[in-house]
Motif scaffolding. Sequence first.
Motif, short mmCIF file in Angstrom:
data_model
loop_
_atom_site.label_atom_id
_atom_site.label_comp_id
_atom_site.label_asym_id
_atom_site.label_seq_id
_atom_site.Cartn_x
_atom_site.Cartn_y
_atom_site.Cartn_z
N ASP A 263 1.34 15.63 -5.56
CA ASP A 263 0.27 14.65 -5.79
C ASP A 263 0.54 13.81 -7.04
OD1 ASP A 263 -1.15 15.36 -3.56
OD2 ASP A 263 -2.47 16.76 -4.60
N ARG A 264 0.99 14.47 -8.09
CA ARG A 264 1.27 13.72 -9.32
C ARG A 264 2.40 12.71 -9.12
NH1 ARG A 264 0.41 18.85 -11.64
NH2 ARG A 264 2.67 19.26 -11.68
N ASP A 265 3.43 13.12 -8.40
CA ASP A 265 4.55 12.22 -8.15
C ASP A 265 4.16 11.07 -7.23
OD1 ASP A 265 6.10 13.83 -9.72
OD2 ASP A 265 7.00 14.92 -8.04
N ALA A 266 3.14 11.30 -6.39
CA ALA A 266 2.74 10.29 -5.41
C ALA A 266 1.87 9.20 -6.01
CB ALA A 266 2.00 10.96 -4.25
N VAL A 267 1.37 9.40 -7.22
CA VAL A 267 0.52 8.39 -7.86
C VAL A 267 1.41 7.27 -8.39
CG1 VAL A 267 -1.13 7.91 -9.70
CG2 VAL A 267 -1.25 10.08 -8.45
N VAL A 268 1.41 6.15 -7.68
CA VAL A 268 2.23 5.01 -8.04
C VAL A 268 1.32 3.85 -8.41
CG1 VAL A 268 3.99 3.38 -7.26
CG2 VAL A 268 4.03 5.76 -6.46
N PRO A 269 1.46 3.27 -9.62
CA PRO A 269 0.62 2.14 -10.00
C PRO A 269 0.74 0.99 -9.01
CG PRO A 269 1.82 2.99 -11.91
CD PRO A 269 2.38 3.67 -10.69
N GLU A 270 -0.40 0.35 -8.74
CA GLU A 270 -0.42 -0.73 -7.76
C GLU A 270 0.46 -1.90 -8.19
OE1 GLU A 270 -1.71 -0.98 -4.72
OE2 GLU A 270 -2.16 1.15 -4.88
N ARG A 271 0.61 -2.11 -9.52
CA ARG A 271 1.42 -3.23 -9.98
C ARG A 271 2.84 -3.15 -9.44
NH1 ARG A 271 2.18 -8.38 -10.88
NH2 ARG A 271 3.76 -8.82 -12.49
N GLN A 272 3.46 -1.97 -9.51
CA GLN A 272 4.82 -1.82 -9.03
C GLN A 272 4.89 -2.04 -7.51
OE1 GLN A 272 3.49 -0.19 -11.61
NE2 GLN A 272 4.88 1.39 -12.38
N LEU A 273 3.91 -1.48 -6.78
CA LEU A 273 3.90 -1.67 -5.33
C LEU A 273 3.73 -3.14 -4.98
CD1 LEU A 273 1.77 1.34 -4.02
CD2 LEU A 273 4.18 0.88 -3.55
N ASP A 274 2.85 -3.85 -5.68
CA ASP A 274 2.66 -5.27 -5.41
C ASP A 274 3.94 -6.06 -5.64
OD1 ASP A 274 0.03 -4.88 -4.71
OD2 ASP A 274 -0.77 -5.37 -6.69
N LEU A 275 4.66 -5.73 -6.72
CA LEU A 275 5.92 -6.42 -7.00
C LEU A 275 6.93 -6.19 -5.87
CD1 LEU A 275 6.38 -5.74 -10.83
CD2 LEU A 275 6.08 -7.98 -9.75
N LEU A 276 7.02 -4.94 -5.41
CA LEU A 276 7.99 -4.61 -4.36
C LEU A 276 7.61 -5.27 -3.03
CD1 LEU A 276 8.68 -0.83 -5.06
CD2 LEU A 276 10.12 -2.79 -5.62
N ARG A 277 6.31 -5.31 -2.73
CA ARG A 277 5.87 -5.93 -1.47
C ARG A 277 6.22 -7.42 -1.43
NH1 ARG A 277 0.70 -3.00 -2.42
NH2 ARG A 277 0.77 -1.07 -1.20
N GLY A 278 6.31 -8.06 -2.60
CA GLY A 278 6.60 -9.48 -2.66
C GLY A 278 8.08 -9.81 -2.57
N ILE A 279 8.94 -8.79 -2.44
CA ILE A 279 10.40 -9.01 -2.39
C ILE A 279 10.85 -8.97 -0.92
CG2 ILE A 279 12.64 -8.05 -3.04
CD1 ILE A 279 11.29 -6.94 -5.56
N PRO A 280 11.49 -10.02 -0.43
CA PRO A 280 11.86 -10.07 1.00
C PRO A 280 12.68 -8.87 1.47
CG PRO A 280 12.22 -12.21 -0.04
CD PRO A 280 11.88 -11.25 -1.15
N ILE A 281 13.53 -8.35 0.59
CA ILE A 281 14.37 -7.21 0.98
C ILE A 281 13.51 -6.02 1.39
CG2 ILE A 281 16.04 -5.51 0.12
CD1 ILE A 281 17.14 -7.68 -1.71
N PHE A 282 12.38 -5.83 0.71
CA PHE A 282 11.56 -4.64 0.94
C PHE A 282 10.39 -4.90 1.89
CE2 PHE A 282 12.95 -3.92 -3.66
CZ PHE A 282 14.10 -3.26 -3.26
#
Length: 550
Positions: free
Chosen positions: A410-429
């Motif tokens: 559970d602790r490892d699964a907590v990912v800040p939304e900022r990082q996820l938002d950045l990755l979602r905006g990259i065409p590769i990902f």
Amino acid sequence: MAGVTRLRESLRTFAEAFRNPALRRLELAWAGANLGSWSYSVGIAVYAYEHGGAKAVGIVGFARWTAAALLAPWLSVLGDRYRRRLVMISADAIRAVCLGLAGVAAVAGWPPLTVYVLCGLVAAAAAAFHPAEAALRPSLARTPEELTAANVVSSTIASVGLLGGPALGGIVLALSGPGAVFGVSAALMVWSAALVLVIRVVETPPERTEADASFITAAFAGFAAIIGDQRLRVVMGLYTGQLFVNGLMAVLPVVLAVRLLHLGGSGLGWLNSAEGAGGVLGALVAAALVGRKRLGADFALGVAFWGAPLILIALWLSTPVALVLFVLIGISGTVCDVAGMTLLQRIAPEAVLARVFGVFETLILVTLGLGSLAAPGLVAVFGDRGALVVTGALLPVLSLLAWPRLRAIDRDAVVPERQLDLLRGIPIFAPLGPPELERLAAGLVPVEVEPMAAVFEQGGHGDRFYVIDSGRAVVEADGAEIGELGPGSFFGEIALLRDVPRTATVRALEPLQLWALDRELFISVVTGHAPSLEAAESVVGARLAGPVRA
């Protein structure tokens, strides 16, 4: 108030999941296949009894479940080697044809062995369908919450099918006979295949190295993934304990109803109905898990409370108490299934996901069988009430032992939304599903670069991929400035994907806040997901042909 807010968010996620046409079609396809499987189980049991008595029913049932247990790890390879939709459609088609032929054979009076062989082929096809379906679902979900919501729906469908499938089979039997049941089940398989056929998702076969591996090596990849990942070992281990107790529960409720509560055979029906009702109610409880980030803890609690009520039942023999606590067992079972399934989908590598679920299918059948075999011995050693106490204590103890590891997940699964938002905006990902995006986001490392300092130099070794969180950078090639990068921009992928030295220098123009992704993680995720690799190659090609080639 927080609980109301969480429930509102969960309901919103459910609505979004149902508005996702691919997920909706997958769940409806699963509903048809599940309903058809349970209805045909009634039909083959009645047919076997009519042609060979109780002995034939037992032999046919044993052969079906044994075949599924032995074949699941092998046939699940298909779900990782080929397009999962194709595997599901093929499995449904095989089941539909075999069930249709079984219906003709039953009506026409062909030898019973013909019907038994056809039903064996149905069981074999199911061993390919289930792992592929479980592995396909994460790629259709757009967010981790949507994946959990889809698993809640899937678990509810399984509970309803367990009740509705036999009921449907019984109605058709009353109106006609086993042949008609086989025909209705075949139609439900056609329904399932038709829905999977219209699911729109980009799927491509695995990399050539995986496809060229021997079938035996590929089949054992699921076992290797579980053995090599402590998180998978913990989840699978606790799941195995729950399934073993589930096998014990094939026998212990009979002892409880007949010998302890003195309710007779009808009492067993009441207890099973109470557990079934709890399973449906559990969907409402599991809905509250959608917005939570504590699936490991929820899984442990679901497993613990699946067993603990048996202790109270043994200590306080009362029919109303037993019925209420069996409802609690049903609720806990649904929570356990939803949390455990979602954990497996989010932890297991995408490249072997179907094979991990193939191993899981085998574990289900083997541990259920071992539990049912162990139950009489448990009663003989500890007595009726003692067997209930020992069985009830097993799962809380196992959950307590697994608790630290599950909380770490559970602790490892907590990912800040900022990082996820950045990755979602990259065409590769962009083509990646939630589990892969979470894996990448968890691997991001913050990097700070002072103004005019180089992030890397042209000609250097490529060991990281970078995303700019804040600040600006300039791209230089052969001493000339060829472009600028700002927040949300990414660079470094060319050297990683082409295995060449850095093609340009990237230098900070102002304080630069970066997120860096290690080469191994970047390569494993991008090359392990063909649509993402295709997008990456497109980006690399465009950059090498354009002015900015970092």
